[in-house]
Design an enzyme around this catalytic site. Structure first.
Site, PDB file in Angstrom:
ATOM      1  N   ALA C 243       0.655  -0.716   0.237  1.00  0.00           N
ATOM      2  CA  ALA C 243      -0.032  -0.132   0.331  1.00  0.00           C
ATOM      3  C   ALA C 243       0.963   1.227   0.292  1.00  0.00           C
ATOM      4  O   ALA C 243       2.163   1.159   0.151  1.00  0.00           O
ATOM      5  CB  ALA C 243      -0.860   0.063   0.969  1.00  0.00           C
ATOM      6  N   HIS C 244       0.428   2.383   0.016  1.00  0.00           N
ATOM      7  CA  HIS C 244       1.054   4.108  -0.082  1.00  0.00           C
ATOM      8  C   HIS C 244       2.022   3.999   0.935  1.00  0.00           C
ATOM      9  O   HIS C 244       1.232   4.117   2.301  1.00  0.00           O
ATOM     10  CB  HIS C 244      -0.273   4.753  -0.869  1.00  0.00           C
ATOM     11  N   ASN C 245       3.021   4.739   1.075  1.00  0.00           N
ATOM     12  CA  ASN C 245       4.266   5.642   1.944  1.00  0.00           C
ATOM     13  C   ASN C 245       4.787   3.828   2.238  1.00  0.00           C
ATOM     14  O   ASN C 245       5.180   4.024   3.478  1.00  0.00           O
ATOM     15  CB  ASN C 245       2.900   5.882   2.401  1.00  0.00           C
TER      16      ASN C 245
END
Lengths: 344, 344, 344
Positions: C243-245
């Site tokens: 997922a993001h980051n």
């Protein structure tokens, strides 16, 4: 590297445009957004999650978006009950959405003769549009998108590379489909004949309402006979499986790698966390919450939160989990009781 | 919207063509199929799942396909021991499978010089066929399909958009691969050298036998040295992972998001339910049943059903689950016993 | 069928080239590699997993790679502390990696005007390279690969068919991306406005360091504001969600269908087994081990192994699992104690 913007706003302007309450010097000039632990001078950041409160004193951000009650003495603040939402609006000011492609049909796209493509739509390189399809205004098909026969795609949609929409599916307006999404693949239906799994032809379709967003490589199967339906404003993450004839209500959140089996009906505002699985033919009530990795084998009433596999009421599941942790101790206590009774 | 058909049959004709027993007026004309809760006049529907029995009295369908013992007084019925299978055959009568594409090679397809493509095969737009590949009679590659070097694809296969078959893989006849399927990606094999994960070259291949169907975005890795093999008539759902050197027998059912680790051997007629995971190097006996979300860490004998993570005999797992639910009560009872003993 | 090689080595040569210790006749000629249970005359095989020891006496392989302590009387042996690694090196000798494509840009590829493509790079059929992209030396884009704007791709990368790298992502050297991989899709971020899930624009990017390999149909989301990062030498299997980051350290192993939620930081040398799920904002210490299907809701210290959902220390989890199996017995014992006390 930072994502730069060539836009600037004073804090006063940001307050006005977002409806936040300014606290401190409104003349401070802001030229970009950044995460709180990386923000520098001229940048604005935010805190919406408790675990980031610790950065409030040390960040070099020139301003912060905070909830009304969050203390912050050393820099100007925009106050709003929903700092995350306010920050989202500020991002939009610095990074207005851009058209990815010019209107028109790329010369490498393959387009059947009898399609209707709005003149403002953009059909990127190597896309394939089958006969009878209709593409709405300002919709963008970035690259290598497949559109099957008689598909209708509304206005302002964005289809990223490698999206495939199979025959007869209907997609509303403002729908975002991320790379590799498959809409309208055959549902998984077979009848055992005694010697083979006879395929049940999947002659249904998929309907996706307005404002839906679907994550990369997620699959949504077409109905066996009628539609599979995803309601307006529902957001679906990556690698999710939606089986045939599932009906999902409005404004649901379905997190990565969750799976919903055939004919299950999900209400409005339901949250299904990551890797959860739902068997078929269930009813999940409005605003129910399905925890991560839950295995849901029974219908869930409106508003109820469940967790575990098999899924139970979340408070009950947590109580059981706590006692499970104590099983070695309980075993010893049982043994002690038995020993004491044996002595007597 | 309904999926319409331009075909019509009398109930008598449907009974004859499917081997069902007619009950009631055989002259009734049927012009389409529909789910029982949506069916209208002129349509036929069915009940195979108990939860749909409630619609038998209220449906507007003109006829129903039912099991011999299911009561139905108000309309004509086709009786068959397997109503689902019979209904599948009726769907085929109203919706005979159509060729998706005309035979021949689309002018936008990229085809190496020394491939063998049957003249009856259809290679759709933007496909890429690498050298040495062979494509059998009547096989259809809908759009943007990749075929690697020396791949052989049998007759009557259907490869939907975005399917990728990597070098040296062998696909039998009547195989259906849904959008985004990957066959023959490298297996996940590395040896730790002390400083890095050294890649083990994956020099095997994949063999898929006749009548196999594989769901959207599912991945099947090539063997490390020998083949990964999927037996005749096995059906695999969306987003499933089949690792290198797995061998799957005939007529298995593998439901969405299940994963099978390297070198595990699965027998014939095995059912693996959704989100189940199997570790590597196991043997799963014929007709075993692996429950949804099960975590299988030991081989499973033929015919056995397992559930849970770690997976246990299904009856044992259910007994344990029931007692787990009572753990708070058991804790109280243990405490009561201790208190009583302390009093004495 | 066997994968044939047209190369030959004496056992003596193989010992010298791999640093293994020769035991037996070094003049034996070897012309290929094979799994131990299928190997024939002229082939070399290996044993690294105990369950294959049983084949040592019966294999028809002409030589084996074995650990120093593994008994083998009937054929010549190459001894090495790490037989798997040694065998991997032998495979490389028989099957040296080949360039998949000639250098240059296929005439069916779509390439924007201002890209930089090294003259030794190969851009295969139906690829699409967007403006501002840079492709390094000897990198190979096999077929239908999408490269977004301003993407940088280092030297010696291999991108298999259907890989999509979205705008602004940075890929290091020697990176292998298997078919259908998506890099840089939008993270899943929304703020509830009271009436709708407002999209948080995902203006970050993805950074993938050197020597990373990512499996088929895996998805890696771009950061919301900053990067999502995958460290050097990390290997990721098929159908994984990042997922993001998320930040992943060096030399990690992430097995199929695992999922890592937003902003979680994973250290170096971490192993995440199949179907495990990690919630967001965690820290996973170096060399931690996350078991298959684990549900990780708390940070994990360096070196620690966890298992279960919710994940616990692996030894504790195994102890609890063992006692759970005995719950029916414990319930009976508790009942017996109660009965005895009631009698008294």
């Amino acid at each position: 590297m930072k994502i730069s913007s060539n836009r600037k706003f004073t804090l006063q302007e940001l307050a006005e445009k977002t409806g936040a309450v300014l606290e401190g010097d409104g003349a401070v000039e802001i030229n970009g957004v950044a995460p709180i632990e990386q923000a520098g001078r001229g940048e604005i950041s935010f805190v919406a999650n408790k675990s980031y409160l610790k950065y409030i004193d040390t960040t070099e951000a020139s301003a912060l978006v905070l909830a009304p009650e969050t203390a912050c003495e050393r820099r100007p603040v925009l106050r709003h009950e929903n700092p995350y939402l306010t920050f989202a609006r500020i991002i939009d000011l610095f990074h207005p959405e851009q058209l990815l492609l010019p209107a028109g049909i790329d010369k490498t796209a393959v387009v059947a003769d009898d399609v209707e493509i709005a003149p403002t739509a953009a059909i990127g390189p190597l896309c394939h549009i089958s006969r009878g399809a209709r593409i709405g205004h300002n919709s963008q098909l970035v690259s290598s998108v497949f559109i099957g026969e008689n598909v209708t795609l509304g206005d302002n949609c964005r289809l990223y590379p490698g999206v495939k929409i199979m025959d007869e599916c209907k997609i509303g307006r403002n729908v975002i489909l991320h790379p590799g999404v498959v809409i309208g693949s055959d549902g998984f239906g077979f009848a055992w004949s005694g010697t083979e799994h006879k395929k049940i032809q999947q002659i249904g379709w998929v309907e996706i309402e307005d404002d839906v967003e679907i994550g990369a490589n997620t699959t949504v199967d077409r109905g066996a006979l009628g539609p599979t339906r995803i309601g307006r404003g529902t957001k679906i993450d990556n690698l999710v499986q939606i089986a045939h004839n599932v009906e999902i209500g409005q404004n649901c959140i379905i997190v990565s790698q969750a799976g919903i089996s055939g004919s299950t009906k999900v209400g409005h505002g339901v949250i299904i966390a990551g890797q959860a699985g739902l068997i078929g033919h269930l009813e999940i009530g409005d605003k129910a919450v399905i925890g991560a990795q839950a295995g849901v084998a029974k219908s869930v009433p409106p508003g109820k939160a469940v967790l575990g596999s098999p899924a139970r009421d979340i408070m009950e599941e947590k109580r059981i989990t706590t006692i499970q942790k104590r099983l070695p101790e309980l075993l010893k206590r049982l043994k002690a009781v038995e020993d004491k009774l044996a002595e007597d």
